[in-house]
Design a protein around this motif. Structure first.
Motif, PDB file in Angstrom:
ATOM      1  N   ALA A   1      78.941  91.429 -47.355  1.00  0.00           N
ATOM      2  CA  ALA A   1      77.817  92.379 -46.846  1.00  0.00           C
ATOM      3  C   ALA A   1      76.779  91.746 -46.194  1.00  0.00           C
ATOM      4  O   ALA A   1      76.499  90.531 -46.448  1.00  0.00           O
ATOM      5  N   LEU A   2      76.275  92.333 -45.009  1.00  0.00           N
ATOM      6  CA  LEU A   2      75.360  91.662 -44.067  1.00  0.00           C
ATOM      7  C   LEU A   2      73.867  92.043 -44.650  1.00  0.00           C
ATOM      8  O   LEU A   2      73.649  93.188 -44.616  1.00  0.00           O
ATOM      9  N   HIS A   3      73.113  91.151 -44.678  1.00  0.00           N
ATOM     10  CA  HIS A   3      71.678  91.473 -45.131  1.00  0.00           C
ATOM     11  C   HIS A   3      70.856  91.900 -44.144  1.00  0.00           C
ATOM     12  O   HIS A   3      70.911  91.321 -43.120  1.00  0.00           O
ATOM     13  N   PRO A   4      70.115  93.158 -44.311  1.00  0.00           N
ATOM     14  CA  PRO A   4      69.678  93.702 -43.158  1.00  0.00           C
ATOM     15  C   PRO A   4      68.462  92.799 -42.640  1.00  0.00           C
ATOM     16  O   PRO A   4      68.058  93.074 -41.153  1.00  0.00           O
ATOM     17  N   VAL A   5      67.846  92.055 -43.185  1.00  0.00           N
ATOM     18  CA  VAL A   5      66.493  91.322 -42.544  1.00  0.00           C
ATOM     19  C   VAL A   5      66.974  89.905 -42.029  1.00  0.00           C
ATOM     20  O   VAL A   5      66.892  89.431 -41.027  1.00  0.00           O
ATOM     21  N   ILE A   6      67.782  89.261 -43.317  1.00  0.00           N
ATOM     22  CA  ILE A   6      67.950  87.836 -42.735  1.00  0.00           C
ATOM     23  C   ILE A   6      69.231  87.715 -42.004  1.00  0.00           C
ATOM     24  O   ILE A   6      69.610  86.777 -41.246  1.00  0.00           O
ATOM     25  N   LYS A   7      69.947  88.687 -41.956  1.00  0.00           N
ATOM     26  CA  LYS A   7      71.259  88.484 -40.935  1.00  0.00           C
ATOM     27  C   LYS A   7      72.211  87.755 -41.405  1.00  0.00           C
ATOM     28  O   LYS A   7      72.898  87.083 -40.741  1.00  0.00           O
ATOM     29  N   LYS A   8      72.526  87.599 -42.834  1.00  0.00           N
ATOM     30  CA  LYS A   8      73.607  86.590 -43.141  1.00  0.00           C
ATOM     31  C   LYS A   8      74.147  87.341 -43.900  1.00  0.00           C
ATOM     32  O   LYS A   8      73.851  88.395 -44.612  1.00  0.00           O
ATOM     33  N   TYR A   9      75.514  86.977 -44.284  1.00  0.00           N
ATOM     34  CA  TYR A   9      76.667  87.660 -45.119  1.00  0.00           C
ATOM     35  C   TYR A   9      76.394  86.910 -46.600  1.00  0.00           C
ATOM     36  O   TYR A   9      76.079  85.652 -46.827  1.00  0.00           O
ATOM     37  N   TYR A  10      76.656  87.797 -47.461  1.00  0.00           N
ATOM     38  CA  TYR A  10      76.717  87.445 -48.938  1.00  0.00           C
ATOM     39  C   TYR A  10      77.495  88.467 -49.621  1.00  0.00           C
ATOM     40  O   TYR A  10      78.088  89.276 -49.030  1.00  0.00           O
ATOM     41  N   ASN A  11      78.058  87.672 -50.700  1.00  0.00           N
ATOM     42  CA  ASN A  11      79.096  88.387 -51.474  1.00  0.00           C
ATOM     43  C   ASN A  11      78.602  89.493 -52.413  1.00  0.00           C
ATOM     44  O   ASN A  11      77.514  89.364 -53.129  1.00  0.00           O
ATOM     45  N   HIS A  12      79.081  90.513 -52.341  1.00  0.00           N
ATOM     46  CA  HIS A  12      78.567  91.786 -52.965  1.00  0.00           C
ATOM     47  C   HIS A  12      79.841  92.123 -53.824  1.00  0.00           C
ATOM     48  O   HIS A  12      80.718  92.212 -53.649  1.00  0.00           O
TER      49      HIS A  12
END
Length: 100
Positions: free
Chosen positions: A25-36
């Motif tokens: 998922a793409l973090h809306p503020v940091i614009k990095k992908y993380y595992n959800h």
């Protein structure tokens, strides 16, 4: 209807498999992908699923309070060679220094 592919993490309930679905998922503020990670309860009529199997689940009408998915197919079976086997007993061959 939504379809997901996930790994079975629990089968302790009758005719129910607990399936964990991972996605990026793409973090809306940091614009990095993380595992959800999200866990679903899926109906397994034949009780064929085992912990570790990769399964495809599909949304269906609500079957119980938490269960609104159904296992449609087992994509990959876990290879359980060696798992659950009793531990080999130590065999004394007579050359032990220990006295009984």
């Amino acid at each position: 209807m939504a379809q997901y592919v996930g790994r079975v993490v629990g089968t302790k309930m009758m005719k129910t498999a607990k399936v964990s679905v991972d996605r990026l998922a793409l973090h809306p503020v940091i614009k990095k992908y993380y595992n959800h990670k999200k866990t679903f309860f899926a109906h397994d009529e034949t009780q064929e699923c085992r912990v570790g199997d990769v399964v495809r689940i599909q949304e269906c009408p609500k079957l119980s309070k938490k269960k609104n998915f159904r296992v449609t197919e087992i994509v990959e079976r876990i290879d359980d060679t060696g798992l659950g086997q009793p531990r080999k007993q130590f065999e004394d061959k007579g050359n032990s220094t220990r006295q009984n």
